[in-house]
Motif scaffolding. Structure first.
Motif, mmCIF file in Angstrom:
data_model
loop_
_atom_site.group_PDB
_atom_site.id
_atom_site.type_symbol
_atom_site.label_atom_id
_atom_site.label_comp_id
_atom_site.label_asym_id
_atom_site.label_seq_id
_atom_site.Cartn_x
_atom_site.Cartn_y
_atom_site.Cartn_z
ATOM 1 N N LYS A 124 0.795 -1.230 0.000
ATOM 2 C CA LYS A 124 0.000 0.000 0.000
ATOM 3 C C LYS A 124 0.832 1.288 0.000
ATOM 4 C CE LYS A 124 -4.014 0.135 1.536
ATOM 5 N NZ LYS A 124 -5.326 0.050 0.866
ATOM 6 N N LEU A 125 2.112 1.210 0.362
ATOM 7 C CA LEU A 125 2.922 2.430 0.354
ATOM 8 C C LEU A 125 2.928 3.028 -1.054
ATOM 9 C CD1 LEU A 125 5.952 1.366 2.580
ATOM 10 C CD2 LEU A 125 4.234 3.081 3.136
ATOM 11 N N PRO A 126 2.837 4.378 -1.165
ATOM 12 C CA PRO A 126 2.621 5.034 -2.468
ATOM 13 C C PRO A 126 3.858 5.054 -3.358
ATOM 14 C CG PRO A 126 2.865 6.678 -0.749
ATOM 15 C CD PRO A 126 2.853 5.351 -0.038
ATOM 16 N N LYS A 127 4.046 4.010 -4.133
ATOM 17 C CA LYS A 127 5.190 3.918 -5.050
ATOM 18 C C LYS A 127 5.012 4.887 -6.215
ATOM 19 C CE LYS A 127 5.881 -1.006 -4.035
ATOM 20 N NZ LYS A 127 4.692 -1.161 -3.191
ATOM 21 N N THR A 128 6.117 5.400 -6.738
ATOM 22 C CA THR A 128 6.059 6.359 -7.841
ATOM 23 C C THR A 128 6.204 5.703 -9.211
ATOM 24 O OG1 THR A 128 8.440 6.790 -7.982
ATOM 25 C CG2 THR A 128 7.192 8.053 -6.340
ATOM 26 N N ASN A 129 7.027 4.656 -9.295
ATOM 27 C CA ASN A 129 7.392 4.019 -10.577
ATOM 28 C C ASN A 129 8.097 4.991 -11.527
ATOM 29 O OD1 ASN A 129 6.431 1.352 -10.048
ATOM 30 N ND2 ASN A 129 4.343 2.061 -10.397
ATOM 31 N N LEU A 164 11.504 6.260 -4.784
ATOM 32 C CA LEU A 164 10.753 5.031 -4.516
ATOM 33 C C LEU A 164 9.304 5.343 -4.164
ATOM 34 C CD1 LEU A 164 10.525 1.981 -4.001
ATOM 35 C CD2 LEU A 164 11.568 2.348 -1.747
ATOM 36 N N TYR A 165 9.090 6.315 -3.252
ATOM 37 C CA TYR A 165 7.744 6.607 -2.748
ATOM 38 C C TYR A 165 7.399 8.086 -2.877
ATOM 39 C CZ TYR A 165 8.223 2.113 -0.271
ATOM 40 O OH TYR A 165 8.412 0.787 0.046
ATOM 41 N N HIS A 166 6.106 8.363 -2.918
ATOM 42 C CA HIS A 166 5.600 9.706 -2.713
ATOM 43 C C HIS A 166 5.571 9.980 -1.208
ATOM 44 C CE1 HIS A 166 4.259 10.513 -6.818
ATOM 45 N NE2 HIS A 166 3.773 9.294 -6.874
ATOM 46 N N GLN A 193 17.725 -2.010 -0.693
ATOM 47 C CA GLN A 193 17.735 -3.338 -1.303
ATOM 48 C C GLN A 193 16.511 -3.527 -2.198
ATOM 49 O OE1 GLN A 193 17.934 -5.592 2.316
ATOM 50 N NE2 GLN A 193 20.177 -5.687 2.313
ATOM 51 N N TRP A 194 15.348 -3.106 -1.705
ATOM 52 C CA TRP A 194 14.117 -3.231 -2.508
ATOM 53 C C TRP A 194 14.200 -2.406 -3.780
ATOM 54 C CZ3 TRP A 194 9.862 -2.453 1.799
ATOM 55 C CH2 TRP A 194 9.797 -3.617 2.567
ATOM 56 N N TYR A 195 14.613 -1.130 -3.628
ATOM 57 C CA TYR A 195 14.633 -0.256 -4.794
ATOM 58 C C TYR A 195 15.733 -0.673 -5.772
ATOM 59 C CZ TYR A 195 13.184 4.056 -7.130
ATOM 60 O OH TYR A 195 12.654 4.971 -8.007
ATOM 61 N N GLY A 196 16.825 -1.182 -5.242
ATOM 62 C CA GLY A 196 17.911 -1.636 -6.094
ATOM 63 C C GLY A 196 17.477 -2.723 -7.057
ATOM 64 N N HIS A 197 16.615 -3.618 -6.587
ATOM 65 C CA HIS A 197 16.094 -4.677 -7.465
ATOM 66 C C HIS A 197 15.294 -4.071 -8.615
ATOM 67 C CE1 HIS A 197 17.381 -8.265 -5.382
ATOM 68 N NE2 HIS A 197 16.914 -7.811 -4.234
ATOM 69 N N GLN A 198 14.526 -3.022 -8.319
ATOM 70 C CA GLN A 198 13.728 -2.370 -9.365
ATOM 71 C C GLN A 198 14.612 -1.602 -10.339
ATOM 72 O OE1 GLN A 198 10.162 -0.287 -7.796
ATOM 73 N NE2 GLN A 198 10.610 -1.266 -5.833
#
Length: 233
Positions: free
Chosen positions: A41-46, A71-73, A101-106
Motif C-alpha cells: 500500500k505504500l505510495p510507489k512512484t514508478n 521510490l515513494y511519494h 535493497q528493494w529499490y535496487g532490485h527495481q
C-alpha cells in the motif's frame, strides 16, 4: 528443547513485539521490518520506468541530469513520513538498508540505470553523523549497491560546513544554505563515471542540486539521482 524454544520465542515476542516500521502493527516474522500490507500500500512512484517524470522535471534548467527517480511519494502524516522519521531520528538505520535493497532490485531491471558506475550518498557533516550514529543516505546507498551489484563510496563527497536545518526554508533559501558546503574528496575516483547520487527525501532539490553541481564539475561525469521519497511542491 524445540517446545521450550517455541515458548521462549513467544515470550520474547510478547515482551518485545516485532512491529512494522510504517504502521506499528505486529509483524508475523522477525526477519522483516515492514508488513506485507504496507509493502503493497505504500505510495510507489514508478518514476524509474520513465526518463521524464516529476522528479527530473524539478531540475530542468538547473542541472544536467541523465535520470532521476524516487521510490515513494511523501505524504505529510502518512506511513512514508513515519518510515523516514524512524530512519533519521529514532536510530532505525535498517530501514534505509532494506529500502535500498528493494529499490535496487527495481532499478536493476530498468534500462535507464544499467550503466551506473558508482553510487554516492549525500554526506552528513561529521558532527551530525556522530550525533546520529550513521548517515541515513549512506544506508540507502549501501542497500542499493547490494541489489544493483554496483560499488558505492561513502566518502566521495564531503560536507565541510555544519549548516542549520533546511526545514521550513524555501528552495532559494535552501540552495543558498548549502551551495558551498560540499566538495568532491577525490576527483580521480569520479572522472568519466556515471554517478548515482542518493538521498533520503527530495523536497525542493536544493541539496541534491548543490551536490550534483560538484559532481558534474569533475571531467567526464554523468549524473543520475534517486531518493527514498519525493515531497509534493
Amino acid at each position: 528443547m524445540t517446545l521450550f524454544r517455541s515458548y521462549l520465542n513467544d515470550l520474547v515476542s510478547l515482551l518485545y513485539p516485532n512491529l512494522c516500521m510504517a504502521c506499528s502493527e505486529n509483524l508475523p516474522s522477525r526477519g522483516e521490518i515492514i508488513c506485507l500490507r504496507c509493502q503493497y500500500k505504500l505510495p510507489k512512484t514508478n518514476f524509474h520506468l520513465e526518463k521524464d517524470n516529476p522528479f527530473t522535471e524539478r531540475f530542468w534548467g538547473r542541472l544536467s541530469l541523465e535520470n532521476g527517480a524516487s521510490l515513494y511519494h511523501f505524504v505529510k502524516g502518512g506511513r512514508v513520513q513515519e518510515l523516514l522519521h524512524r530512519l533519521k531520528y529514532l536510530g532505525k538505520h535498517e530501514i534505509g538498508l532494506r529500502l535500498g535493497q528493494w529499490y535496487g532490485h527495481q532499478l536493476r531491471e530498468s534500462p535507464l540505470y544499467k550503466d551506473i558506475d558508482l553510487i554516492v550518498p549525500v554526506p552528513l557533516h561529521p558532527r551530525k553523523e556522530r550525533l546520529r550514529g550513521y548517515n541515513q543516505s549512506a544506508m540507502f546507498a549501501k542497500g542499493l549497491s547490494e541489489s544493483m551489484g554496483k560499488p558505492w563510496s561513502k566518502n566521495a563527497l564531503l560536507r565541510n560546513t555544519f549548516t542549520e536545518t533546511q526545514t521550513h526554508k524555501s528552495r532559494a533559501e535552501r540552495l543558498e544554505n548549502v551551495l558551498e558546503v560540499f566538495e568532491v574528496a577525490n576527483t580521480k575516483a569520479l572522472e568519466s563515471k556515471h554517478i548515482l547520487l542518493v538521498d533520503d527525501v527530495m523536497t525542493t532539490g536544493a541539496t541534491l542540486e548543490a551536490c550534483g553541481s560538484k559532481i558534474l564539475g569533475v571531467p567526464g561525469t554523468k549524473l543520475s539521482m534517486v531518493t527514498i521519497a519525493i515531497a509534493d511542491h
